[in-house]
Design a protein around this motif. Sequence first.
Motif, mmCIF file in Angstrom:
data_model
loop_
_atom_site.group_PDB
_atom_site.id
_atom_site.type_symbol
_atom_site.label_atom_id
_atom_site.label_comp_id
_atom_site.label_asym_id
_atom_site.label_seq_id
_atom_site.Cartn_x
_atom_site.Cartn_y
_atom_site.Cartn_z
ATOM 1 N N ASP A 340 -26.121 -8.382 4.621
ATOM 2 C CA ASP A 340 -27.578 -8.183 4.634
ATOM 3 C C ASP A 340 -27.978 -6.710 4.707
ATOM 4 O O ASP A 340 -28.964 -6.295 4.123
ATOM 5 N N ASN A 341 -27.162 -5.925 5.413
ATOM 6 C CA ASN A 341 -27.535 -4.508 5.562
ATOM 7 C C ASN A 341 -27.055 -3.647 4.401
ATOM 8 O O ASN A 341 -27.193 -2.432 4.426
ATOM 9 N N GLY A 342 -26.453 -4.272 3.379
ATOM 10 C CA GLY A 342 -26.031 -3.530 2.191
ATOM 11 C C GLY A 342 -24.570 -3.122 2.196
ATOM 12 O O GLY A 342 -24.039 -2.704 1.159
ATOM 13 N N GLN A 343 -23.889 -3.238 3.336
ATOM 14 C CA GLN A 343 -22.451 -2.947 3.341
ATOM 15 C C GLN A 343 -21.728 -3.997 2.496
ATOM 16 O O GLN A 343 -22.122 -5.168 2.500
ATOM 17 N N VAL A 344 -20.679 -3.558 1.806
ATOM 18 C CA VAL A 344 -19.924 -4.495 0.980
ATOM 19 C C VAL A 344 -18.722 -4.979 1.780
ATOM 20 O O VAL A 344 -17.986 -4.176 2.362
ATOM 21 N N TRP A 430 -6.251 -17.302 -2.343
ATOM 22 C CA TRP A 430 -7.602 -16.859 -2.672
ATOM 23 C C TRP A 430 -8.591 -17.110 -1.529
ATOM 24 O O TRP A 430 -8.521 -18.130 -0.844
ATOM 25 N N VAL A 431 -9.524 -16.190 -1.411
ATOM 26 C CA VAL A 431 -10.689 -16.366 -0.536
ATOM 27 C C VAL A 431 -11.898 -16.567 -1.434
ATOM 28 O O VAL A 431 -12.031 -15.911 -2.478
ATOM 29 N N ALA A 432 -12.793 -17.478 -1.052
ATOM 30 C CA ALA A 432 -14.027 -17.699 -1.815
ATOM 31 C C ALA A 432 -15.196 -17.757 -0.843
ATOM 32 O O ALA A 432 -15.100 -18.379 0.222
ATOM 33 N N VAL A 433 -16.284 -17.098 -1.221
ATOM 34 C CA VAL A 433 -17.487 -17.076 -0.389
ATOM 35 C C VAL A 433 -18.519 -18.026 -0.984
ATOM 36 O O VAL A 433 -18.806 -17.975 -2.194
ATOM 37 N N ASN A 434 -19.066 -18.890 -0.149
ATOM 38 C CA ASN A 434 -20.086 -19.847 -0.586
ATOM 39 C C ASN A 434 -21.370 -19.096 -0.937
ATOM 40 O O ASN A 434 -21.901 -18.360 -0.101
ATOM 41 N N PRO A 435 -21.871 -19.249 -2.165
ATOM 42 C CA PRO A 435 -23.081 -18.513 -2.537
ATOM 43 C C PRO A 435 -24.334 -19.051 -1.848
ATOM 44 O O PRO A 435 -25.365 -18.371 -1.816
ATOM 45 N N ASN A 436 -24.239 -20.274 -1.317
ATOM 46 C CA ASN A 436 -25.432 -20.908 -0.732
ATOM 47 C C ASN A 436 -25.469 -20.861 0.784
ATOM 48 O O ASN A 436 -26.408 -21.361 1.399
ATOM 49 N N LYS A 437 -24.441 -20.306 1.390
ATOM 50 C CA LYS A 437 -24.305 -20.391 2.835
ATOM 51 C C LYS A 437 -23.441 -19.227 3.294
ATOM 52 O O LYS A 437 -22.538 -18.820 2.558
ATOM 53 N N VAL A 438 -23.679 -18.731 4.489
ATOM 54 C CA VAL A 438 -22.848 -17.617 4.953
ATOM 55 C C VAL A 438 -21.553 -18.182 5.536
ATOM 56 O O VAL A 438 -21.428 -18.421 6.737
ATOM 57 N N ALA A 485 -24.547 -15.169 11.092
ATOM 58 C CA ALA A 485 -24.676 -15.347 9.643
ATOM 59 C C ALA A 485 -24.593 -14.002 8.914
ATOM 60 O O ALA A 485 -25.327 -13.730 7.972
ATOM 61 N N ASP A 486 -23.626 -13.165 9.366
ATOM 62 C CA ASP A 486 -23.504 -11.808 8.831
ATOM 63 C C ASP A 486 -22.036 -11.543 8.491
ATOM 64 O O ASP A 486 -21.194 -11.448 9.394
ATOM 65 N N HIS A 487 -21.741 -11.416 7.202
ATOM 66 C CA HIS A 487 -20.342 -11.207 6.807
ATOM 67 C C HIS A 487 -19.767 -9.906 7.380
ATOM 68 O O HIS A 487 -18.554 -9.735 7.427
#
Length: 631
Positions: A340-344, A430-438, A485-487
């Motif tokens: 959310d804060n722009g960090q990748v 592999w790691v996968a991130v859910n686009p609809n949920k954190v 809810a913050d990666h």
Amino acid sequence: MSAPIPDEISFDEFDDIRTPKNEASDFEKISQTVLSRRSFLGKGVAFGATAFVMGTTALSPAPASAASSRLKFEPVAANELDTITVPNEFDWHIVTTWGEPLWSKGVPFDQETRGTAASQELAVGDNADGMSLFQDGDKNILVSNNEYVNRSIIYGNRESKKPETADDVNKGMAGHGITVAEITQKDGKWGVVIDSPYNRRITANTPIEISGPARGHAMMKTAADPEGVLALGTWNNCGNGRTPWGTYLTCEENFNGYFSSSDENYKPKPEMKRYGIGNKDWGYAWATVDDRFDISKNPNEPNRFGYIVEFDPLNPKSTLKKRTALGRFKHENAELVVADNGQVVVYLGDDERGEFLYKFVTAGKFTEGGDNSNLLDDGTLFVAKFSDDMSGKWLPLTPETTGMSHAEISILTRQAASKVGATTMDRPEWVAVNPNKVEAYVALTNNKNRGKKPNAGGDETPVDGPNPRAGNHYGQIVRWRPANADHASDSFEWDLFVVAGNPTVHNDAYGGSKNINAENMFNSPDGLAFDASGLLWIQTDGNYSNEKDFAGMGNNQMLLADPETGEIKRFLVGPKECEITGFAWSADRKTVFIAVQHPGEKGNSHYPDGGMTVPRSTVIGISRKDGNSIS
Ligand code: FEO
Ligand code: CA
Ligand code: CA
């Protein structure tokens, strides 16, 4: 004295021969642990009654009824056919094939010789793996990794099934790397645009800049590159990633298997052993054409491999860069998400038994349309520590926590992670991130050493947490939800999304979690990706014997899962002795691209051409017969 190395063995088998099991394995004790765990791991009581596994927790509601299922296709039955099987309402076609030329000055694949170094340099590389599809205006550019070459196939023209000449070795080197190809659609089928200005081959000899903390470090310096700033080549490119700023990431995995020593008395350094580097290579014989692969002469050369490599796929002259800040290990894929804060945040797995799960968080922030070109050079690498109470922590790897410099952490990442007490994992793929949920998912493919043998750094591999089965030969998928809810946060909650197993053979933890049944069972999850609709695709690279513990599972396959309900259905079965890997989607979402890797790796396939032809890796496109979007 080490045992002789057989001609054609898997990476795992090779490791076993070179690093035999500890005698200390106390099987009694391990069996006891598993038994005592059955109360929450076995089927019925176990998977139904605790907070441990999906389908039972606040993290996951119960499976959906058939009527409300989001997986709207008739599942494919397991099979051992030598072709691709997809549900009736879908079609598939071949997009790229190993050995076919990208330029008109190349030559079509020669079934007799299986090509030469010169023909291979102008052709699609072997064993397609991770991939992405990029758009440039109305052009489509497919970038796909070429993980390795099967010696018995590419050198099948030789009596020995091994490289016998310098040209053979160079052909193998050219079969590795990356293939960049413009593709276009004709009559619903995608194919390569021969001579497109986008077409490019990157191989084991392409110059690649060393970037980030390890650049110029003493451990990166070699006779050929005394500054330690420019490596030659990338190989064993497994999974991939793509950045929101339009670059491609390729992930160097089993880079160690290409180094050897001409001096058989050479004693590999401890830091080499941690990475599986020894006096024998895996049969590629690269040191016979280039001394840099000879560790007795160039002991620093292996330090220049095992990284994430970034490049701009739309510019065929772009410079590739090894992003050493993301660590050196057997990289599987690189899953990016902007916090959310722009960090990748980049999630990274180290695919080795008992190694670790990582994430990198950039110091800078992503800016849409801004200069993001060096974001991946500066940030903090973290390694995961899972607790039995379903919580977890990301432990930072810094000079303070490890006593190592930034450069040392970047080069000897496994050692750094061991120092902070990270959780040894069952081979993170592999790691996968859910686009609809954190939330994020990692495939832990299998680990026969779990509970039996420490990792190469001596870290124990207890049967607990996200690695709950001793001698795990089926694998599992772990899911975590970052705090707040913050990666970018440093803690998380986790559960097991699915524990693979065979419920027709076992009625304990090896029967799998409750979302596994006789119709959808599989082993060794490897590729993972979410589609735009938020469904999770799962690909396997496992045991295809279809016997005993693997009875009824058939060839390697691809399944589709609903992360909300845990429902899993088999979508595709590959040809004999292949693995299914890699994902890309067309811009209109009407085609999904996947790779069919190493068909016939043990000599029993003629996919895709049939008859008595040489089995060849392909990228295929899958689309709906009704022309609607697929995801
Ligand atoms: Fe190349 Fe871990 O698979
Ligand atoms: Ca893989
Ligand atoms: Ca694999």
